[in-house]
Enzyme design. Structure first.
Site, PDB file in Angstrom:
ATOM      1  CB  CYS A 187      -1.490   7.469   2.136  1.00 47.70           C
ATOM      2  SG  CYS A 187      -2.857   6.678   3.328  1.00 47.70           S
ATOM      3  CD  GLU A 243      -2.698  -1.121  -0.282  1.00 45.25           C
ATOM      4  OE1 GLU A 243      -3.051  -0.127  -0.489  1.00 45.25           O
ATOM      5  OE2 GLU A 243      -2.802  -2.274  -0.830  1.00 45.25           O
TER       6      GLU A 243
HETATM    7  N1  LIG Z   1      -1.739   3.245   1.046  1.00 45.57           N
HETATM    8  C1  LIG Z   1      -1.883   3.378   2.156  1.00 45.57           C
HETATM    9  O1  LIG Z   1      -2.727   2.935   2.915  1.00 45.57           O
HETATM   10  C2  LIG Z   1      -0.964   4.120   2.947  1.00 45.57           C
HETATM   11  C3  LIG Z   1      -0.792   4.386   4.517  1.00 45.57           C
HETATM   12  C4  LIG Z   1       0.090   5.211   5.088  1.00 45.57           C
HETATM   13  C5  LIG Z   1       1.214   5.636   4.220  1.00 45.57           C
HETATM   14  N2  LIG Z   1       0.996   5.476   3.076  1.00 45.57           N
HETATM   15  C6  LIG Z   1       2.340   6.059   2.582  1.00 45.57           C
HETATM   16  O2  LIG Z   1       3.526   6.037   3.223  1.00 45.57           O
HETATM   17  C7  LIG Z   1       4.595   7.062   2.931  1.00 45.57           C
HETATM   18  C8  LIG Z   1       4.952   7.552   4.303  1.00 45.57           C
HETATM   19  O3  LIG Z   1       5.482   6.668   5.126  1.00 45.57           O
HETATM   20  P1  LIG Z   1       7.107   6.244   5.242  1.00 45.57           P
HETATM   21  O4  LIG Z   1       7.595   7.690   4.961  1.00 45.57           O
HETATM   22  O5  LIG Z   1       7.360   5.855   6.514  1.00 45.57           O
HETATM   23  O6  LIG Z   1       7.362   5.648   3.834  1.00 45.57           O
HETATM   24  P2  LIG Z   1       8.801   4.764   3.610  1.00 45.57           P
HETATM   25  O7  LIG Z   1       8.427   4.248   2.296  1.00 45.57           O
HETATM   26  O8  LIG Z   1       9.947   5.740   3.672  1.00 45.57           O
HETATM   27  O9  LIG Z   1       8.989   3.894   4.776  1.00 45.57           O
HETATM   28  C9  LIG Z   1       7.993   2.845   5.101  1.00 45.57           C
HETATM   29  C10 LIG Z   1       8.618   1.526   5.518  1.00 45.57           C
HETATM   30  O10 LIG Z   1       9.744   1.028   4.992  1.00 45.57           O
HETATM   31  C11 LIG Z   1      10.839   0.727   5.422  1.00 45.57           C
HETATM   32  N3  LIG Z   1      11.923   0.555   4.590  1.00 45.57           N
HETATM   33  C12 LIG Z   1      12.783   1.787   3.968  1.00 45.57           C
HETATM   34  N4  LIG Z   1      13.283   1.257   2.952  1.00 45.57           N
HETATM   35  C13 LIG Z   1      13.238  -0.141   3.022  1.00 45.57           C
HETATM   36  C14 LIG Z   1      13.802  -1.214   2.248  1.00 45.57           C
HETATM   37  N5  LIG Z   1      14.691  -1.048   1.270  1.00 45.57           N
HETATM   38  N6  LIG Z   1      13.283  -2.565   2.419  1.00 45.57           N
HETATM   39  C15 LIG Z   1      12.180  -2.529   3.312  1.00 45.57           C
HETATM   40  N7  LIG Z   1      11.756  -1.819   4.149  1.00 45.57           N
HETATM   41  C16 LIG Z   1      12.246  -0.492   3.843  1.00 45.57           C
HETATM   42  C17 LIG Z   1      10.687   2.053   6.337  1.00 45.57           C
HETATM   43  O11 LIG Z   1      11.707   1.827   7.384  1.00 45.57           O
HETATM   44  C18 LIG Z   1       9.426   2.036   6.794  1.00 45.57           C
HETATM   45  O12 LIG Z   1       9.314   1.314   7.996  1.00 45.57           O
HETATM   46  C19 LIG Z   1       3.804   8.108   2.110  1.00 45.57           C
HETATM   47  O13 LIG Z   1       4.040   7.751   0.772  1.00 45.57           O
HETATM   48  C20 LIG Z   1       2.318   7.823   2.175  1.00 45.57           C
HETATM   49  O14 LIG Z   1       1.451   7.974   1.171  1.00 45.57           O
HETATM   50  C21 LIG Z   1       0.467   4.813   2.309  1.00 45.57           C
HETATM   51  N1  LIG Z   2      -6.547   5.295   6.648  1.00 47.29           N
HETATM   52  C1  LIG Z   2      -6.268   6.749   6.398  1.00 47.29           C
HETATM   53  C2  LIG Z   2      -5.046   7.254   5.883  1.00 47.29           C
HETATM   54  C3  LIG Z   2      -3.739   6.196   6.038  1.00 47.29           C
HETATM   55  C4  LIG Z   2      -2.517   6.589   5.149  1.00 47.29           C
HETATM   56  O1  LIG Z   2      -1.836   7.561   5.837  1.00 47.29           O
HETATM   57  C5  LIG Z   2      -7.469   7.446   6.218  1.00 47.29           C
HETATM   58  O2  LIG Z   2      -8.475   7.221   5.605  1.00 47.29           O
HETATM   59  O3  LIG Z   2      -7.189   8.778   6.381  1.00 47.29           O
END
Ligand SMILES: NC(=O)c1ccc[n+]([C@@H]2O[C@H](COP(=O)([O-])OP(=O)(O)OC[C@H]3O[C@@H](n4cnc5c(N)ncnc54)[C@H](O)[C@@H]3O)[C@@H](O)[C@H]2O)c1
Ligand SMILES: N[C@@H](CCC=O)C(=O)O
Length: 527
Positions: free
Chosen positions: A332, A298
């Site tokens: 996100c 995600e």
């Molecule tokens: N779609 C969703 O449901 C959702 C929900 C929350 C956040 N997000 C997205 O997450 C991002 C923000 O979160 P973030 O800054 O923690 O994201 P990020 O991708 O920087 O990190 C996410 C996780 O991945 C780990 N990571 C980093 N490099 C890695 C690798 N090479 N292998 C395995 N793991 C690794 C990090 O330590 C962290 O635990 C935004 O882009 C946001 O939109 C998406």
């Molecule tokens: N589930 C949350 C978003 C998670 C991502 O950052 C929302 O619906 O706002």
């Protein structure tokens, strides 16, 4: 509660956890006390836990309060590849017994954890206020969602185990047929920092309640709240090795575990860049690997709100500001774009600007509406995007660093931004709103669709025909009508996005646990 006696019928009907009303003095006092209690624990060191063994490492990860960078929330021990290998071994060993525990037993751990988390709600929220910079309401919502995931997936696991009763196969004479949803094996759970409790809990709980064991690698920005959850699972008696708590570098430990031949699945939530990397690495088969790894990824969003000329403009303005600036735009689901039709453009932009100006920026523990962003890297990236925005639109509000001993940025609004501009196309993940003008609702919807993402969107209108058109045409996993585009509720709004927003896993929905299982058909010939 006796473990094996948990049944769907015996459980109360699932309901979302209510949010706390902080207008009530007692609730405010409870949060102030909880914040003080978390501060009293500042500076502690949290060990790795591998197969139940606590491991202290020389190298640690310092978890900083982004609202006051002089404060250290705690130190998380930092895993090496050797620790990752040990954690994989512990998870494989635990899997041999855990996979045979019934759904009722596995669910009972989640239900007990939910009960304790509910009792200690403000403690969990206070940790997030201090470790991730959430204001009180945002932190309370995060904790409530974590409780919801525990309650919802506990019920889902039981429902899935009873699938043959609820969704019987077509009968044929002479055979008894049934489908069993069995676990996959060892999974790597990699949550993001921004919903550091809810998403960490949801991803982990779904994996283990389905019978898998996991290595949990929390974000390096929020290892303390992840540890708090892990410690809760230990407290409710979860067998050692079912969850292995393993903070560490994503590049080192994350890559190692992603490539590991005994990794069966990776459950990731985070940025597009890291998600795509994991997807690519997981697709390469390692020596000794006997399965295709499953990747649940995600990822990010460039979400937006479309408003036509029939809409209630006050409601739309409130939703746009809440969606763009809630938790400083670090969701996100954040509505970082607003696309407004020409007829009401000036009027609505005026309302958005007025509401944005009301957002006071300050220390999360004092419950300012707007707090800091996560860390120096995010701060620099967002400020760079603000500079880019100066060349791509009209700066109406904000545009600068805000006061405070942390990573504070003013809520920022740009208008008259071209749909192809970088601030309309790229995920900024900060308090920056880009507004575009469209000649009519059809053009507005096509602008909305013109990104590589497809996570959340809202359509504001009072015209049923247009709402029907938007419902069909807006291409996103979570489409909301006349409501903000953040704040999905577990069980109510299954969550996940299209295109580069990920694999559309629909967390908090009826399909989610299937991702952590494989279906086995058992067909028996009758005499
Ligand atoms: N779609 C969703 O449901 C959702 C929900 C929350 C956040 N997000 C997205 O997450 C991002 C923000 O979160 P973030 O800054 O923690 O994201 P990020 O991708 O920087 O990190 C996410 C996780 O991945 C780990 N990571 C980093 N490099 C890695 C690798 N090479 N292998 C395995 N793991 C690794 C990090 O330590 C962290 O635990 C935004 O882009 C946001 O939109 C998406
Ligand atoms: N589930 C949350 C978003 C998670 C991502 O950052 C929302 O619906 O706002």
């Amino acid at each position: 509660m006796t473990l094996s006696k948990v049944t769907l019928e015996g459980l109360p009907v699932y309901r979302n956890e209510p949010f706390t009303d902080f207008a009530i003095a007692d609730n405010r006092k409870a949060m102030v006390d909880a914040i003080a209690a978390v501060k009293a624990e500042f500076g502690r060191t949290y060990p790795l836990t591998i197969g139940g063994n606590k491991v202290y490492t020389a190298e640690t990860i310092r978890s900083v309060n982004p609202g006051n960078v002089d404060e250290t929330v705690g130190y998380a021990c930092k895993a090496s590849k050797a620790h990752a290998e040990e954690a994989m071994g512990a998870a494989l060993t635990a899997f041999e017994t855990w996979k045979r525990a019934g759904a009722a037993e596995r669910s009972s751990y989640l239900l007990r954890a939910a009960k304790l988390m509910r009792e200690r709600k403000h403690g969990f929220s206070a940790t997030m206020i201090l470790e991730s910079g959430k204001n009180w309401v945002e932190a309370d919502v995060d904790t409530a969602e974590a409780i919801d995931f525990l309650e919802f997936y506990a019920r889902e696991a039981i429902r899935l185990s009873e699938t043959n009763e609820h969704r019987p196969l077509v009968a044929i004479p002479g055979e008894a047929n049934r489908v069993e949803y069995i676990p996959l094996g060892v999974g790597i759970v990699i949550p993001p920092w921004n919903f550091p409790l809810a998403i960490c809990v949801g991803m982990t709980a779904a994996a283990i309640v389905s019978g898998n064991t996991v290595v949990l690698k929390p974000s390096s920005l929020t290892p303390v709240i992840a540890h708090r959850f892990f410690a809760l699972m230990e407290e409710v008696g979860l067998p050692a090795g079912v969850i292995n708590y393993l903070p560490g570098s994503g590049a080192e430990v994350g890559d190692y575990l992603t490539k590991h031949p005994q990794t069966r699945f990776i459950s990731f939530t985070g940025s597009k860049e890291v998600g795509l990397r994991i997807n690519r690495l997981a697709a390469e088969t390692s020596d000794g690997q006997i399965w295709i790894k499953r990747v649940i990824a995600e990822m990010g969003g460039k979400d937006g709100i479309v408003v036509d000329e029939t809409a209630d403009l006050d409601a739309a303005a409130a939703a746009i500001v809440a969606s763009a600036f809630g938790f400083q735009g670090q969701k996100c689901s954040a509505g970082s774009r607003a696309i407004i039709v020409d007829d009401v453009y000036e009027e609505l932009v005026g309302k958005i600007v007025a509401r944005t100006r009301e957002l006071e920026v300050g220390l999360p523990e004092l419950d300012f509406p707007s707090g800091p962003v996560s860390d120096p890297l995010a701060f620099d990236k967002i400020m760079e995007y603000i500079d880019i925005g100066r060349g791509e639109g009209n700066l109406l509000v904000g545009g600068h660093k805000a006061e405070g001993n942390g990573y504070y940025i003013q809520p920022t609004v740009f208008s008259e931004v071209s749909p192809k501009a970088r601030i309309m196309q790229e995920e900024i993940f900060g308090p920056v709103l880009a507004i575009s003008r469209a000649k009519d609702y059809k053009e507005a919807i096509s602008i909305y669709n013109d990104t590589e993402f497809g996570l959340t969107g809202s359509y504001y209108s009072q015209d049923e025909g247009r709402i029907a058109y938007a419902t069909q045409e807006m291409h996103c996993g979570n489409l909301y009508v006349n409501r903000k585009c953040t704040g999905a509720l577990v069980g109510v709004h299954p969550f996940g996005g299209f295109n580069m927003s990920g694999t559309d896993s629909k967390a908090g929905g009826y399909d989610y646990l299937l991702l952590f299982t494989q279906a086995k058909l058992v067909s028996r010939k009758l005499k």
